[in-house]
Motif scaffolding. Structure first.
Motif, short mmCIF file in Angstrom:
data_model
loop_
_atom_site.label_atom_id
_atom_site.label_comp_id
_atom_site.label_asym_id
_atom_site.label_seq_id
_atom_site.Cartn_x
_atom_site.Cartn_y
_atom_site.Cartn_z
N LEU A 110 0.83 -1.20 0.00
CA LEU A 110 0.00 0.00 0.00
C LEU A 110 0.87 1.25 0.00
O LEU A 110 0.58 2.23 -0.71
N ALA A 111 1.96 1.24 0.77
CA ALA A 111 2.87 2.38 0.79
C ALA A 111 3.48 2.62 -0.58
O ALA A 111 3.64 3.77 -1.02
N GLU A 112 3.81 1.54 -1.30
CA GLU A 112 4.38 1.69 -2.64
C GLU A 112 3.36 2.31 -3.60
O GLU A 112 3.72 3.12 -4.46
N THR A 113 2.09 1.92 -3.46
CA THR A 113 1.06 2.54 -4.31
C THR A 113 0.89 4.01 -3.96
O THR A 113 0.69 4.86 -4.84
N GLU A 114 0.99 4.34 -2.68
CA GLU A 114 0.89 5.75 -2.26
C GLU A 114 1.99 6.58 -2.90
O GLU A 114 1.73 7.69 -3.41
N ASP A 115 3.21 6.06 -2.85
CA ASP A 115 4.34 6.81 -3.40
C ASP A 115 4.18 7.00 -4.92
O ASP A 115 4.43 8.10 -5.44
N THR A 116 3.79 5.94 -5.60
CA THR A 116 3.65 6.03 -7.06
C THR A 116 2.56 7.00 -7.46
O THR A 116 2.77 7.91 -8.28
N VAL A 187 -3.34 -7.80 -6.80
CA VAL A 187 -4.72 -7.69 -6.27
C VAL A 187 -4.92 -6.37 -5.56
O VAL A 187 -5.91 -5.66 -5.77
N ILE A 188 -3.97 -6.00 -4.71
CA ILE A 188 -4.06 -4.73 -3.97
C ILE A 188 -3.98 -3.55 -4.94
O ILE A 188 -4.78 -2.60 -4.85
N ALA A 189 -3.05 -3.61 -5.88
CA ALA A 189 -2.87 -2.50 -6.82
C ALA A 189 -4.09 -2.33 -7.71
O ALA A 189 -4.43 -1.20 -8.10
N HIS A 190 -4.77 -3.41 -8.05
CA HIS A 190 -6.00 -3.32 -8.85
C HIS A 190 -7.08 -2.55 -8.09
O HIS A 190 -7.74 -1.67 -8.65
N GLU A 191 -7.25 -2.87 -6.81
CA GLU A 191 -8.27 -2.17 -6.02
C GLU A 191 -7.89 -0.70 -5.82
O GLU A 191 -8.77 0.18 -5.83
N VAL A 192 -6.61 -0.42 -5.64
CA VAL A 192 -6.16 0.97 -5.56
C VAL A 192 -6.42 1.68 -6.89
O VAL A 192 -6.72 2.87 -6.92
N GLY A 193 -6.32 0.93 -7.99
CA GLY A 193 -6.65 1.49 -9.29
C GLY A 193 -8.08 2.00 -9.33
O GLY A 193 -8.37 3.04 -9.95
N HIS A 194 -8.99 1.30 -8.67
CA HIS A 194 -10.37 1.79 -8.58
C HIS A 194 -10.44 3.09 -7.77
O HIS A 194 -11.24 3.98 -8.06
N HIS A 195 -9.59 3.21 -6.77
CA HIS A 195 -9.54 4.45 -5.99
C HIS A 195 -9.10 5.61 -6.87
O HIS A 195 -9.67 6.70 -6.79
N VAL A 196 -8.11 5.37 -7.72
CA VAL A 196 -7.67 6.41 -8.66
C VAL A 196 -8.82 6.79 -9.59
O VAL A 196 -9.06 7.98 -9.86
N GLY A 234 -0.82 -2.08 -13.68
CA GLY A 234 0.39 -2.22 -14.47
C GLY A 234 1.26 -0.98 -14.44
O GLY A 234 2.50 -1.07 -14.39
N VAL A 235 0.63 0.20 -14.46
CA VAL A 235 1.38 1.46 -14.34
C VAL A 235 2.13 1.47 -13.02
O VAL A 235 3.32 1.84 -12.96
N TRP A 236 1.46 1.07 -11.95
CA TRP A 236 2.13 1.01 -10.65
C TRP A 236 3.31 0.05 -10.69
O TRP A 236 4.40 0.36 -10.20
N ALA A 237 3.11 -1.13 -11.31
CA ALA A 237 4.20 -2.11 -11.40
C ALA A 237 5.37 -1.55 -12.20
O ALA A 237 6.54 -1.85 -11.89
N HIS A 238 5.08 -0.75 -13.22
CA HIS A 238 6.14 -0.14 -14.04
C HIS A 238 7.06 0.70 -13.16
O HIS A 238 8.30 0.56 -13.22
N PHE A 239 6.48 1.57 -12.37
CA PHE A 239 7.30 2.45 -11.54
C PHE A 239 7.92 1.70 -10.36
O PHE A 239 9.02 2.05 -9.91
N SER A 297 4.43 0.64 -20.54
CA SER A 297 4.59 2.07 -20.83
C SER A 297 4.64 2.95 -19.59
O SER A 297 5.31 3.98 -19.58
N GLY A 298 3.91 2.56 -18.55
CA GLY A 298 3.82 3.43 -17.37
C GLY A 298 3.04 4.70 -17.64
O GLY A 298 3.13 5.66 -16.87
N LYS A 299 2.25 4.74 -18.72
CA LYS A 299 1.53 5.95 -19.12
C LYS A 299 0.02 5.78 -18.90
O LYS A 299 -0.58 4.82 -19.38
#
Length: 310
Positions: A110-116, A187-196, A234-239, A297-299
């Motif tokens: 979760l901290a990594e998603t916050e930073d990204t 799984v966590i990053a996908h749900e955070v994607g919904h937050h975005v 995937g964007v999160w995984a890129h960074f 791409s991270g875009k």
């Protein structure tokens, strides 16, 4: 994933320890965006959606507040979402918060998603609002209503929280053959994607539009929303990969997880046959494709599932 020793988020609310059952075959809950552990109705389609993340940032750069354009949504995805939460998460029971390696892992991801996402928003002159992540066991009440572990991990737009019973990770491994820590991170990053999507107006717009649609159209747009969340993961995984903390095979773990929870794979595993018109999360190939696209791409502009053939 080389996650140990890295910053852990303070936004994890540990509400485990209550009574409740484990995972069963799911139905979803209205107002929740979730990782599916079973298939249900969907299909149909519409041609386009106007409000996209790239448009959101472009409007903000021009001094226009796109949230004013999207005014009218209540944050839920369907009417009649349910009661408000109590305390921090609305969980029942008095179990003391646990302190274990799984919580440390979730807190680190979760901290990594916050930073990204903070960095991406800041680069566009915006401030990212961190979501909360609620760990629970068995059952819980959210702003989207009452939910059990059977629903799988989900994001509730009404309270900006991700809800996760970590025993889902055991099921992901043992029942669906998607093992590895980066499969769990996906799984966590996908749900955070919904937050975005919620912060940028995608989910409020979806809520507004789907009330004017038939089931087939709404479920097709649901696929577009879910695939975009995969792309955002995937964007999160890129960074994250640029930080040097991904290990060989990590993305393969995530892509395998995306394959295992595709609507076609899930339906075939659960009922022995598939009903393509019922898909509402995307096929295995679609989920892998959009996750990989964001990673390469991270875009954010490459995550336009609404104006690009899916």
């Amino acid at each position: 994933m080389l996650w140990k020793g890295r910053r852990q988020s303070d936004n994890v609310q540990d509400q485990r320890g209550q009574s409740g059952g484990g995972f069963n075959l799911p139905g979803g809950r209205p107002g929740q965006f979730r990782i599916p552990i079973g298939g249900r109705a969907g299909g149909g389609g519409i041609s386009t959606i106007v409000i996209l993340v790239v448009v959101f940032f472009a409007l903000k750069a021009c001094g226009i507040d796109p949230m004013q354009i999207l005014a009218g949504g209540d944050g839920g995805l369907l009417p009649g979402g349910g009661g408000q939460i109590t305390d921090n998460s609305g969980a029942q029971g008095t179990g003391a918060p646990a302190s274990d390696e799984m919580k440390q892992f979730v807190s680190t991801v979760l901290a990594e998603t916050e930073d990204t996402w903070s960095g991406i928003f800041q680069a566009n002159g915006l401030t990212y609002e961190d979501p909360k992540l609620v760990l629970f066991s068995g059952q819980i009440r959210s702003a989207c209503g009452f939910a059990s572990s059977a629903a799988g991990p989900f994001y509730c737009p009404g309270d900006h929280k991700v809800y996760l019973d970590t025993t889902f990770f055991q099921q992901l491994d043992r029942q669906f053959g998607a093992s590895g820590d980066f499969a769990q991170a996906y799984v966590i990053a996908h749900e955070v994607g919904h937050h975005v999507q919620n912060l940028t107006g995608i989910l409020p717009k979806f809520n507004q539009m789907r009330q004017q649609m038939g089931e087939a159209q709404a479920n097709h747009m649901s696929v577009q929303v879910e695939l975009q969340a995969d792309c955002f993961a995937g964007v999160w995984a890129h960074f994250t990969g640029q930080k040097g903390i991904l290990e060989q095979g990590d993305m393969e773990e995530a892509l395998n997880a995306a394959q295992q929870i595709g609507d076609d794979t899930m339906q075939k595993k659960m009922q022995g046959y598939v009903i393509p018109e019922s898909f509402n999360h995307g096929t295995s190939q679609q989920r892998q494709t959009w996750l990989a696209r964001g990673y390469r791409s991270g875009k954010l502009s490459d995550c336009d599932t609404f104006n690009t053939p899916i």
